[in-house]
Scaffold this motif. Structure first.
Motif, PDB file in Angstrom:
ATOM      1  N   THR A 161      -8.367  10.696  54.104  1.00 47.63           N
ATOM      2  CA  THR A 161      -7.173  10.842  53.277  1.00 47.63           C
ATOM      3  C   THR A 161      -6.998   9.572  52.441  1.00 47.63           C
ATOM      4  N   ALA A 162      -6.054   9.621  51.527  1.00 52.41           N
ATOM      5  CA  ALA A 162      -5.766   8.435  50.711  1.00 52.41           C
ATOM      6  C   ALA A 162      -5.338   7.276  51.599  1.00 52.41           C
ATOM      7  N   ARG A 163      -4.703   7.582  52.705  1.00 48.07           N
ATOM      8  CA  ARG A 163      -4.227   6.530  53.619  1.00 48.07           C
ATOM      9  C   ARG A 163      -5.397   5.750  54.229  1.00 48.07           C
ATOM     10  N   ASP A 164      -6.518   6.432  54.448  1.00 45.69           N
ATOM     11  CA  ASP A 164      -7.679   5.749  55.036  1.00 45.69           C
ATOM     12  C   ASP A 164      -8.227   4.653  54.123  1.00 45.69           C
ATOM     13  N   GLN A 165      -7.985   4.753  52.828  1.00 47.67           N
ATOM     14  CA  GLN A 165      -8.445   3.714  51.916  1.00 47.67           C
ATOM     15  C   GLN A 165      -7.785   2.373  52.228  1.00 47.67           C
ATOM     16  N   ILE A 166      -6.621   2.435  52.869  1.00 48.61           N
ATOM     17  CA  ILE A 166      -5.921   1.213  53.294  1.00 48.61           C
ATOM     18  C   ILE A 166      -6.193   0.931  54.768  1.00 48.61           C
ATOM     19  N   ASP A 167      -6.057   1.969  55.594  1.00 47.88           N
ATOM     20  CA  ASP A 167      -6.134   1.779  57.044  1.00 47.88           C
ATOM     21  C   ASP A 167      -7.518   1.361  57.508  1.00 47.88           C
ATOM     22  N   TYR A 168      -8.574   1.806  56.798  1.00 50.71           N
ATOM     23  CA  TYR A 168      -9.938   1.536  57.240  1.00 50.71           C
ATOM     24  C   TYR A 168     -10.505   0.259  56.612  1.00 50.71           C
ATOM     25  N   GLN A 169      -9.627  -0.555  56.028  1.00 47.40           N
ATOM     26  CA  GLN A 169      -9.997  -1.871  55.509  1.00 47.40           C
ATOM     27  C   GLN A 169      -9.212  -2.937  56.270  1.00 47.40           C
ATOM     28  N   THR A 170      -9.837  -4.082  56.490  1.00 46.14           N
ATOM     29  CA  THR A 170      -9.091  -5.221  57.007  1.00 46.14           C
ATOM     30  C   THR A 170      -8.199  -5.769  55.894  1.00 46.14           C
ATOM     31  N   VAL A 171      -7.166  -6.493  56.270  1.00 43.88           N
ATOM     32  CA  VAL A 171      -6.246  -7.037  55.256  1.00 43.88           C
ATOM     33  C   VAL A 171      -6.890  -8.173  54.469  1.00 43.88           C
ATOM     34  N   TYR A 172      -8.031  -8.680  54.947  1.00 44.41           N
ATOM     35  CA  TYR A 172      -8.716  -9.778  54.250  1.00 44.41           C
ATOM     36  C   TYR A 172     -10.035  -9.312  53.614  1.00 44.41           C
ATOM     37  N   ALA A 173     -10.269  -8.005  53.538  1.00 42.02           N
ATOM     38  CA  ALA A 173     -11.497  -7.490  52.934  1.00 42.02           C
ATOM     39  C   ALA A 173     -11.578  -7.886  51.462  1.00 42.02           C
ATOM     40  N   GLN A 174     -12.723  -8.435  51.061  1.00 40.10           N
ATOM     41  CA  GLN A 174     -12.898  -8.906  49.681  1.00 40.10           C
ATOM     42  C   GLN A 174     -14.227  -8.505  49.058  1.00 40.10           C
ATOM     43  N   GLN A 175     -15.302  -8.515  49.833  1.00 40.39           N
ATOM     44  CA  GLN A 175     -16.647  -8.346  49.284  1.00 40.39           C
ATOM     45  C   GLN A 175     -17.150  -6.923  49.521  1.00 40.39           C
ATOM     46  N   PRO A 176     -17.195  -6.068  48.475  1.00 41.84           N
ATOM     47  CA  PRO A 176     -17.619  -4.678  48.662  1.00 41.84           C
ATOM     48  C   PRO A 176     -19.067  -4.579  49.113  1.00 41.84           C
ATOM     49  N   GLY A 177     -19.329  -3.656  50.055  1.00 40.90           N
ATOM     50  CA  GLY A 177     -20.714  -3.480  50.468  1.00 40.90           C
ATOM     51  C   GLY A 177     -20.934  -2.753  51.775  1.00 40.90           C
ATOM     52  N   SER A 178     -19.911  -2.604  52.609  1.00 42.89           N
ATOM     53  CA  SER A 178     -20.088  -1.957  53.906  1.00 42.89           C
ATOM     54  C   SER A 178     -19.845  -0.457  53.826  1.00 42.89           C
ATOM     55  N   VAL A 179     -20.530   0.293  54.706  1.00 38.15           N
ATOM     56  CA  VAL A 179     -20.255   1.721  54.832  1.00 38.15           C
ATOM     57  C   VAL A 179     -19.543   2.022  56.154  1.00 38.15           C
ATOM     58  N   ALA A 180     -19.184   0.970  56.857  1.00 41.34           N
ATOM     59  CA  ALA A 180     -18.350   1.087  58.061  1.00 41.34           C
ATOM     60  C   ALA A 180     -17.499  -0.172  58.141  1.00 41.34           C
ATOM     61  N   SER A 181     -16.326  -0.044  58.690  1.00 43.62           N
ATOM     62  CA  SER A 181     -15.407  -1.177  58.742  1.00 43.62           C
ATOM     63  C   SER A 181     -15.742  -2.120  59.893  1.00 43.62           C
ATOM     64  N   PRO A 182     -15.561  -3.424  59.702  1.00 45.26           N
ATOM     65  CA  PRO A 182     -15.630  -4.368  60.830  1.00 45.26           C
ATOM     66  C   PRO A 182     -14.340  -4.228  61.639  1.00 45.26           C
ATOM     67  N   THR A 183     -14.335  -3.276  62.550  1.00 41.75           N
ATOM     68  CA  THR A 183     -13.083  -2.725  63.086  1.00 41.75           C
ATOM     69  C   THR A 183     -12.274  -3.679  63.963  1.00 41.75           C
ATOM     70  N   ALA A 184     -12.900  -4.706  64.521  1.00 46.51           N
ATOM     71  CA  ALA A 184     -12.109  -5.657  65.316  1.00 46.51           C
ATOM     72  C   ALA A 184     -11.036  -6.310  64.457  1.00 46.51           C
ATOM     73  N   GLY A 185     -11.310  -6.441  63.152  1.00 47.30           N
ATOM     74  CA  GLY A 185     -10.356  -7.077  62.251  1.00 47.30           C
ATOM     75  C   GLY A 185      -9.222  -6.180  61.801  1.00 47.30           C
ATOM     76  N   LEU A 186      -9.320  -4.884  62.099  1.00 49.22           N
ATOM     77  CA  LEU A 186      -8.271  -3.968  61.647  1.00 49.22           C
ATOM     78  C   LEU A 186      -6.927  -4.233  62.308  1.00 49.22           C
ATOM     79  N   HIS A 187      -6.918  -4.974  63.410  1.00 49.70           N
ATOM     80  CA  HIS A 187      -5.672  -5.214  64.153  1.00 49.70           C
ATOM     81  C   HIS A 187      -4.835  -6.347  63.564  1.00 49.70           C
TER      82      HIS A 187
END
Length: 338
Positions: A161-187
């Motif tokens: 969903t559109a919400r995943d575009q925010i939820d599946y990124q860390t708040v400090y994500a800057q460099q585009p390139g991953s196809v999966a989130s570094p999920t420990a940082g999502l908290h």
């Protein structure tokens, strides 16, 4: 029952049974309110809390090393000239500008055929055997917002969903390139980061672009025979040198940060690729504490966590997490190993 050294190389030592209802399909309403399990390696203890109380367990003056890679909308839906729908999942950019991809349905698509994604963007299947496509625009990553979907992991059984575009990124994500989130940082929230900095902790960034290989389970009965996937990373030399200090308390935020730190400690190469496979027996040179999520059975990520936390303690913690109904995997709860 305690594992013997030889057990630690056996694939069956990294299996556990998990009910489907414990696989988080949605994130928690507030990132830092995820549950936090704290493992103390020396005391062999397990404690339960919430992530917003992280400071209560971190070593003083910690250096939290985070992965600032940003998830790209790597799942594309296009059409063949016949009108048939094609799903294209971007895996790896190649040096000549083309992409290695997953294609579905692969059998029906012909080599040389064009796939149209709309908005003036298309791709040609150049090599069917190697699944290589070439887009009609350079720097296609810049255009993915127009045509792409956030590539939720295969165990999340719902459309993005559109919400995943925010939820599946860390708040400090800057460099585009991953196809999966570094999920420990999502908290982490921006507020929690600010609070931790005010409490004397430091945040440092590196980049490791996560590819689809992260989801590939180990299938070899002897895990040492597993062909580990390669991922691209970079860390500024001044960042690395600032934490090469015996008195630094280095906290790897996620298995990706941990892999980069351990790879650079070994090679002293600050930008490159790594296929480092960390499993029990690895001697950690950089990392003093690890923040991570709960990982799939038979995964290289679980093996890394067992290498750091100790196999028996980690597997005991997983059993307790299941008993206490922790939420597992990408949108799930967190673990801190000190």
């Amino acid at each position: 029952m305690n594992s013997t050294p030889s057990d630690l190389f056996k694939l069956k030592s990294y299996f556990y049974q998990l009910q489907d209802e414990l696989i988080a399909q949605q994130p928690v309403a507030r990132r830092d309110k995820a549950r936090l399990m704290v493992l103390d390696r020396r005391q062999k203890t397990i404690h339960h809390d919430t992530f917003d109380h992280l400071n209560d367990y971190l070593p003083k003056d910690s250096y939290l090393v985070v992965n600032n890679s940003k998830v790209i909308p790597a799942r594309l839906l296009g059409h063949r000239s016949s009108g048939g729908v094609v799903e294209v999942f971007l895996l790896n950019p190649l040096e000549d500008g083309s992409f290695e991809v997953l294609l579905r349905p692969l059998k029906k698509i012909r080599e040389g055929e064009t796939i149209d994604f709309g908005r003036g963007i298309s791709a040609v299947l150049e090599n069917k055997e190697k699944r290589i496509v070439r887009f009609n625009k350079k720097n296609i990553v810049r255009h993915l917002k127009e045509i792409g979907h956030i590539p939720l992991p295969p165990y999340i059984k719902r459309p993005d969903t559109a919400r995943d575009q925010i939820d599946y990124q860390t708040v400090y994500a800057q460099q585009p390139g991953s196809v999966a989130s570094p999920t420990a940082g999502l908290h982490f929230t921006k507020g929690l980061i600010k609070k931790l900095k005010n409490q004397g902790h430091h945040f440092l960034e590196l980049t490791l672009h996560i590819n689809y290989g992260t989801f590939k389970p180990v299938e070899c009965a002897d895990i040492r025979r597993h062909p580990m996937h390669t991922e691209h990373y970079s860390i500024k030399p001044e960042v690395y040198k600032s934490i090469v200090n015996p008195v630094s308390n280095i906290v790897a935020v996620g298995t990706t940060s941990c892999r980069v730190l351990e790879a650079v400690a070994k090679t002293k190469i600050y930008t490159g690729s790594t296929n480092i496979f960390i499993y029990p027996g690895h001697k950690f040179q950089m990392v003093d504490a690890l923040i991570t999520n709960f990982h799939l059975p038979h995964s290289t990520l679980l093996m890394l966590v067992c290498a750091f936390g100790g196999h028996d303690l980690v597997m005991k913690a997983y059993k307790e997490a299941i008993k206490k109904k922790y939420r597992f995997y990408s949108y799930g709860d967190a673990m801190l190993i000190i």
